[in-house]
Design a protein around this motif. Structure first.
Motif, PDB file in Angstrom:
ATOM      1  N   ASN A 138       1.585   4.182   4.785  1.00 41.11           N
ATOM      2  CA  ASN A 138       0.265   3.677   4.401  1.00 41.11           C
ATOM      3  C   ASN A 138       0.372   2.337   3.688  1.00 41.11           C
ATOM      4  OD1 ASN A 138      -1.267   5.733   5.510  1.00 41.11           O
ATOM      5  ND2 ASN A 138      -1.291   6.965   3.647  1.00 41.11           N
ATOM      6  N   ARG A 182       4.507   9.337   4.124  1.00 43.66           N
ATOM      7  CA  ARG A 182       3.091   9.003   4.291  1.00 43.66           C
ATOM      8  C   ARG A 182       2.707   7.826   3.411  1.00 43.66           C
ATOM      9  NH1 ARG A 182      -2.134  13.082   3.495  1.00 43.66           N
ATOM     10  NH2 ARG A 182      -3.725  11.536   4.007  1.00 43.66           N
ATOM     11  N   PRO A 234       1.339  -3.531  11.817  1.00 44.31           N
ATOM     12  CA  PRO A 234       0.796  -2.650  12.861  1.00 44.31           C
ATOM     13  C   PRO A 234       1.302  -1.228  12.693  1.00 44.31           C
ATOM     14  CG  PRO A 234       2.496  -4.095  13.756  1.00 44.31           C
ATOM     15  CD  PRO A 234       2.230  -4.577  12.369  1.00 44.31           C
ATOM     16  N   ALA A 235       0.479  -0.280  13.079  1.00 42.35           N
ATOM     17  CA  ALA A 235       0.882   1.122  13.022  1.00 42.35           C
ATOM     18  C   ALA A 235       2.093   1.359  13.923  1.00 42.35           C
ATOM     19  CB  ALA A 235      -0.268   2.028  13.439  1.00 42.35           C
ATOM     20  N   ILE A 236       3.017   2.181  13.467  1.00 40.80           N
ATOM     21  CA  ILE A 236       4.184   2.562  14.251  1.00 40.80           C
ATOM     22  C   ILE A 236       3.879   3.923  14.842  1.00 40.80           C
ATOM     23  CG2 ILE A 236       6.675   2.969  14.209  1.00 40.80           C
ATOM     24  CD1 ILE A 236       6.753   1.202  11.641  1.00 40.80           C
ATOM     25  N   THR A 237       3.517   3.931  16.105  1.00 40.13           N
ATOM     26  CA  THR A 237       3.001   5.153  16.724  1.00 40.13           C
ATOM     27  C   THR A 237       4.021   6.289  16.697  1.00 40.13           C
ATOM     28  OG1 THR A 237       3.653   4.349  18.917  1.00 40.13           O
ATOM     29  CG2 THR A 237       1.404   3.890  18.196  1.00 40.13           C
ATOM     30  N   GLU A 238       5.287   5.942  16.801  1.00 44.79           N
ATOM     31  CA  GLU A 238       6.332   6.979  16.799  1.00 44.79           C
ATOM     32  C   GLU A 238       6.370   7.768  15.489  1.00 44.79           C
ATOM     33  OE1 GLU A 238       8.030   3.568  19.362  1.00 44.79           O
ATOM     34  OE2 GLU A 238       6.712   3.807  17.612  1.00 44.79           O
ATOM     35  N   TYR A 239       5.794   7.190  14.434  1.00 46.78           N
ATOM     36  CA  TYR A 239       5.855   7.838  13.126  1.00 46.78           C
ATOM     37  C   TYR A 239       4.558   8.577  12.774  1.00 46.78           C
ATOM     38  CZ  TYR A 239      10.036   4.963  12.291  1.00 46.78           C
ATOM     39  OH  TYR A 239      11.266   4.381  12.370  1.00 46.78           O
ATOM     40  N   ALA A 240       3.699   8.781  13.743  1.00 45.08           N
ATOM     41  CA  ALA A 240       2.409   9.409  13.465  1.00 45.08           C
ATOM     42  C   ALA A 240       2.563  10.766  12.782  1.00 45.08           C
ATOM     43  CB  ALA A 240       1.611   9.562  14.767  1.00 45.08           C
ATOM     44  N   ASP A 295       9.517  -4.597  10.141  1.00 45.48           N
ATOM     45  CA  ASP A 295       8.620  -3.683   9.439  1.00 45.48           C
ATOM     46  C   ASP A 295       8.592  -3.957   7.939  1.00 45.48           C
ATOM     47  OD1 ASP A 295       8.419  -2.205  11.889  1.00 45.48           O
ATOM     48  OD2 ASP A 295      10.240  -1.093  11.354  1.00 45.48           O
ATOM     49  N   ARG A 354       0.669  -0.340   6.272  1.00 39.58           N
ATOM     50  CA  ARG A 354      -0.648  -0.637   6.840  1.00 39.58           C
ATOM     51  C   ARG A 354      -1.456  -1.490   5.880  1.00 39.58           C
ATOM     52  NH1 ARG A 354      -2.571   2.139  11.097  1.00 39.58           N
ATOM     53  NH2 ARG A 354      -3.854   0.258  11.244  1.00 39.58           N
ATOM     54  N   ARG A 367      13.368   4.329  17.031  1.00 40.09           N
ATOM     55  CA  ARG A 367      12.607   4.600  15.812  1.00 40.09           C
ATOM     56  C   ARG A 367      13.180   5.789  15.044  1.00 40.09           C
ATOM     57  NH1 ARG A 367      10.131   0.597  13.358  1.00 40.09           N
ATOM     58  NH2 ARG A 367       8.721  -0.562  14.699  1.00 40.09           N
TER      59      ARG A 367
END
Length: 248
Positions: A231, A227, A239-245, A95, A234, A62
């Motif tokens: 967004n 951001r 699905p949310a990409i957790t690595e990019y939180a 993505d 989404r 990622r």
């Protein structure tokens, strides 16, 4: 307008580009980007890879050298029905899907057919953005297509290569007009270099200047920040990409 994301880039896998993914990452870092999308041409273009290439992007980290890499494709719009040349199961693993009209795949026809093809592509639900719409070989009803894109949350690309004048000659004035229609309708804008050589990655000055000249609200520009881009994904149901939180 400062832009943090380049959403349209190619590697040598496209068949007529000249850099590796790692070279693109290095240039993205030097250009000050936080994120870019790797979007090689899909298989209907001469020299482009089989769809397995795109499915296998799941192996990509990622982050590479600290730069967020979005897994994507520039798919071909195949026909008036708005079909693209990436199987559904592969689309689901990506993505970011740009859909574009290319002369080799979709022979230029007339304004009505181009408009119908673009609207059907949007309504298919398979694509996140429409690429290089400024191409004068594919005239279309700007208002009808962009209104449909607004309704379905599909981004309209302003393509930096189209603004350079050497490719898709005649695109510059059309890009300004498209941007104005998108601004007035409240449609989402994405910005891409359409880089086919690494030195172009992140060089979005012409797009930035256009957006400033037409007074495009930054909240409509999904590449204004990581951001806003995440967004938008989404909003598209990705699905949310957790690595990019941390980029939200």
């Amino acid at each position: 307008m400062k832009l943090e994301v380049d959403t349209h880039t190619h590697t040598y896998a496209s068949g007529h580009a000249y850099s590796t993914l790692l070279e693109n990452v290095q240039q993205a870092k030097e250009s000050g980007l936080k994120m870019f999308c790797t979007t090689d041409h899909s298989e209907s273009m001469p020299g482009a890879p089989h769809h397995w290439f795109f499915a296998n992007q799941k192996i990509l980290p990622r982050f590479i050298s600290g730069i967020a890499v979005i897994r994507g494709v520039e798919a071909n719009i195949m026909n008036v029905q708005g079909e693209i040349d990436i199987p559904l199961h592969v689309q689901a693993s990506l993505d970011w899907v740009i859909a574009s009209l290319h002369e080799f795949v979709f022979k230029p026809a007339n304004k009505k057919e181009h408009t119908t093809a673009l609207i059907n592509t949007i309504k298919s639900g398979c694509v996140d953005a429409l690429g290089h719409l400024g191409n004068p070989n594919y005239d279309f009803d700007f208002h009808a297509v962009i209104a449909c894109a607004k309704e379905h949350n599909v981004a309209i690309e302003i393509n930096n290569t189209s603004l350079r004048g050497g490719s898709r000659v005649g695109s510059i004035d059309r890009c300004y007009e498209i941007a104005c229609v998108a601004r007035d309708l409240g449609a989402f804008i994405t910005t891409g270099t359409d880089s086919h050589f690494c030195e172009q990655i992140g060089r979005l000055a012409l797009v930035s200047d256009l957006l400033d000249k037409v007074k495009m609200p930054s909240e409509q520009v999904i590449t204004y920040s990581t951001r806003q881009f995440l967004n938008f994904l989404r909003l598209r149901g990705k699905p949310a990409i957790t690595e990019y939180a941390a980029l939200l």
